[in-house]
Motif scaffolding. Structure first.
Motif, PDB file in Angstrom:
ATOM      1  N   ALA A   1       2.192  30.868  -5.106  1.00  0.00           N
ATOM      2  CA  ALA A   1       2.361  29.606  -3.744  1.00  0.00           C
ATOM      3  C   ALA A   1       1.297  28.299  -3.857  1.00  0.00           C
ATOM      4  O   ALA A   1       2.613  27.426  -3.400  1.00  0.00           O
ATOM      5  N   PHE A   2       0.334  28.212  -4.902  1.00  0.00           N
ATOM      6  CA  PHE A   2       0.393  27.142  -5.206  1.00  0.00           C
ATOM      7  C   PHE A   2       1.169  26.647  -6.131  1.00  0.00           C
ATOM      8  O   PHE A   2       1.641  24.766  -6.288  1.00  0.00           O
ATOM      9  N   GLU A   3       2.213  26.987  -7.028  1.00  0.00           N
ATOM     10  CA  GLU A   3       3.327  26.675  -8.449  1.00  0.00           C
ATOM     11  C   GLU A   3       4.143  25.867  -7.337  1.00  0.00           C
ATOM     12  O   GLU A   3       5.124  25.165  -8.200  1.00  0.00           O
ATOM     13  N   THR A   4       4.298  26.657  -6.056  1.00  0.00           N
ATOM     14  CA  THR A   4       5.445  25.990  -5.211  1.00  0.00           C
ATOM     15  C   THR A   4       5.322  24.514  -5.678  1.00  0.00           C
ATOM     16  O   THR A   4       5.984  23.604  -4.912  1.00  0.00           O
ATOM     17  N   LEU A   5       4.426  24.210  -4.659  1.00  0.00           N
ATOM     18  CA  LEU A   5       3.478  22.629  -4.273  1.00  0.00           C
ATOM     19  C   LEU A   5       3.232  22.122  -5.275  1.00  0.00           C
ATOM     20  O   LEU A   5       2.722  22.198  -6.459  1.00  0.00           O
ATOM     21  N   ASP A   6       4.175  20.677  -5.093  1.00  0.00           N
ATOM     22  CA  ASP A   6       4.236  19.793  -6.800  1.00  0.00           C
ATOM     23  C   ASP A   6       3.433  19.387  -6.419  1.00  0.00           C
ATOM     24  O   ASP A   6       4.407  18.016  -5.336  1.00  0.00           O
ATOM     25  N   LEU A   7       2.369  18.968  -6.227  1.00  0.00           N
ATOM     26  CA  LEU A   7       1.425  17.500  -6.476  1.00  0.00           C
ATOM     27  C   LEU A   7       1.476  16.695  -7.253  1.00  0.00           C
ATOM     28  O   LEU A   7       1.002  17.401  -9.114  1.00  0.00           O
ATOM     29  N   ARG A   8       1.929  15.098  -7.695  1.00  0.00           N
ATOM     30  CA  ARG A   8       1.796  14.587  -8.729  1.00  0.00           C
ATOM     31  C   ARG A   8       1.146  13.434  -8.784  1.00  0.00           C
ATOM     32  O   ARG A   8       0.268  12.898  -7.182  1.00  0.00           O
ATOM     33  N   VAL A   9       0.455  12.292  -9.561  1.00  0.00           N
ATOM     34  CA  VAL A   9      -0.022  10.952  -9.554  1.00  0.00           C
ATOM     35  C   VAL A   9       0.414  10.090  -9.832  1.00  0.00           C
ATOM     36  O   VAL A   9       1.839   9.923 -10.148  1.00  0.00           O
ATOM     37  N   GLY A  10       0.608   9.115  -8.489  1.00  0.00           N
ATOM     38  CA  GLY A  10       1.258   8.222  -8.243  1.00  0.00           C
ATOM     39  C   GLY A  10       0.378   6.458  -8.308  1.00  0.00           C
ATOM     40  O   GLY A  10      -0.141   6.603  -8.100  1.00  0.00           O
ATOM     41  N   ARG A  11       0.722   5.743  -8.423  1.00  0.00           N
ATOM     42  CA  ARG A  11      -0.008   3.999  -7.947  1.00  0.00           C
ATOM     43  C   ARG A  11       0.640   3.349  -7.434  1.00  0.00           C
ATOM     44  O   ARG A  11       1.761   3.072  -7.248  1.00  0.00           O
ATOM     45  N   ILE A  12       0.310   3.438  -6.568  1.00  0.00           N
ATOM     46  CA  ILE A  12       0.781   3.051  -4.884  1.00  0.00           C
ATOM     47  C   ILE A  12       1.238   0.936  -5.669  1.00  0.00           C
ATOM     48  O   ILE A  12       0.432   0.095  -6.068  1.00  0.00           O
ATOM     49  N   VAL A  13       2.360   0.511  -5.362  1.00  0.00           N
ATOM     50  CA  VAL A  13       3.112  -0.592  -5.371  1.00  0.00           C
ATOM     51  C   VAL A  13       3.088  -1.881  -4.842  1.00  0.00           C
ATOM     52  O   VAL A  13       3.076  -2.636  -4.462  1.00  0.00           O
ATOM     53  N   ARG A  14       3.452  -0.798  -3.211  1.00  0.00           N
ATOM     54  CA  ARG A  14       3.705  -1.272  -2.624  1.00  0.00           C
ATOM     55  C   ARG A  14       3.062  -0.976  -0.697  1.00  0.00           C
ATOM     56  O   ARG A  14       3.182  -0.172  -0.977  1.00  0.00           O
ATOM     57  N   ALA A  15       2.801  -2.441  -0.068  1.00  0.00           N
ATOM     58  CA  ALA A  15       1.972  -1.248   1.086  1.00  0.00           C
ATOM     59  C   ALA A  15       1.834  -2.542   2.633  1.00  0.00           C
ATOM     60  O   ALA A  15       1.776  -3.226   2.286  1.00  0.00           O
TER      61      ALA A  15
ATOM     62  N   PRO B   1      -2.331   4.420  13.439  1.00  0.00           N
ATOM     63  CA  PRO B   1      -2.244   3.820  12.959  1.00  0.00           C
ATOM     64  C   PRO B   1      -1.478   3.595  12.175  1.00  0.00           C
ATOM     65  O   PRO B   1      -2.757   4.969  11.299  1.00  0.00           O
ATOM     66  N   ALA B   2      -0.682   3.033  10.328  1.00  0.00           N
ATOM     67  CA  ALA B   2      -0.277   3.955   9.716  1.00  0.00           C
ATOM     68  C   ALA B   2       0.148   2.245   8.389  1.00  0.00           C
ATOM     69  O   ALA B   2       0.819   1.456   8.654  1.00  0.00           O
ATOM     70  N   TYR B   3       0.378   3.035   7.191  1.00  0.00           N
ATOM     71  CA  TYR B   3       1.063   2.511   6.107  1.00  0.00           C
ATOM     72  C   TYR B   3       1.992   2.681   5.796  1.00  0.00           C
ATOM     73  O   TYR B   3       2.639   4.247   5.519  1.00  0.00           O
ATOM     74  N   LYS B   4       3.534   1.503   5.568  1.00  0.00           N
ATOM     75  CA  LYS B   4       4.302   2.041   5.173  1.00  0.00           C
ATOM     76  C   LYS B   4       4.067   1.777   3.353  1.00  0.00           C
ATOM     77  O   LYS B   4       3.466   1.036   2.729  1.00  0.00           O
ATOM     78  N   LEU B   5       4.035   3.050   2.550  1.00  0.00           N
ATOM     79  CA  LEU B   5       3.712   2.835   1.152  1.00  0.00           C
ATOM     80  C   LEU B   5       4.810   3.411   0.137  1.00  0.00           C
ATOM     81  O   LEU B   5       5.516   3.821   0.149  1.00  0.00           O
ATOM     82  N   TRP B   6       5.404   2.750  -1.066  1.00  0.00           N
ATOM     83  CA  TRP B   6       5.431   2.554  -2.023  1.00  0.00           C
ATOM     84  C   TRP B   6       4.830   2.540  -3.666  1.00  0.00           C
ATOM     85  O   TRP B   6       4.076   2.464  -3.633  1.00  0.00           O
ATOM     86  N   ILE B   7       5.204   4.204  -4.080  1.00  0.00           N
ATOM     87  CA  ILE B   7       4.622   4.067  -4.872  1.00  0.00           C
ATOM     88  C   ILE B   7       5.861   4.841  -6.262  1.00  0.00           C
ATOM     89  O   ILE B   7       6.294   5.757  -6.418  1.00  0.00           O
ATOM     90  N   ASP B   8       4.954   4.395  -7.574  1.00  0.00           N
ATOM     91  CA  ASP B   8       5.676   4.576  -8.438  1.00  0.00           C
ATOM     92  C   ASP B   8       4.994   5.885  -9.053  1.00  0.00           C
ATOM     93  O   ASP B   8       4.158   5.994  -9.355  1.00  0.00           O
TER      94      ASP B   8
END
Length: 109
Positions: A6-20, A29-36
């Motif tokens: 079950a854990f291996e099915t979930l694909d968790l990755r690290v990214g950097r927010i480039v725009r918000a 209240p929310a932000y639109k995020l673009w993540i590299d």
């Protein structure tokens, strides 16, 4: 399915927010995020983190996101990944992040 599968099915990755920018059409209240995500490319997310973060503070931050849950339409915005966080004492979202620089797109394990 066992817990490891079950854990291996979930694909968790690290990214950097480039725009918000504010997602003004969202009900909460929310932000639109673009993540590299490096080799995985840039992906978008709508995140309810406006209580604790300004748009300027978010740009450049490393975040952890689930990248294989599919795209959801959030108030007219295509949210392709789910940015992960934890509630603080008031229930506001505190973002999960890597404690130091790591290669973008790296998988959480």
């Amino acid at each position: 399915m066992n817990p490891l599968e079950a854990f291996e099915t979930l694909d968790l990755r690290v990214g950097r927010i480039v725009r918000a920018e504010p997602n003004d059409r969202a009900r909460k209240p929310a932000y639109k995020l673009w993540i590299d995500f490096g080799p995985l490319g840039e992906q978008s997310s709508s995140a309810q983190v406006r209580a604790l973060y300004s748009a300027d503070e978010l740009v450049g931050r490393l975040v952890i996101a689930a990248v294989n849950l599919g795209t959801r339409n959030i108030a007219g915005f295509a949210s392709e990944v789910l940015v992960l966080g934890l509630p603080d004492e008031q229930g506001e979202v505190v973002l999960l992040a890597a404690e130091r620089d790591v290669p973008l797109g790296g998988r959480v394990y």
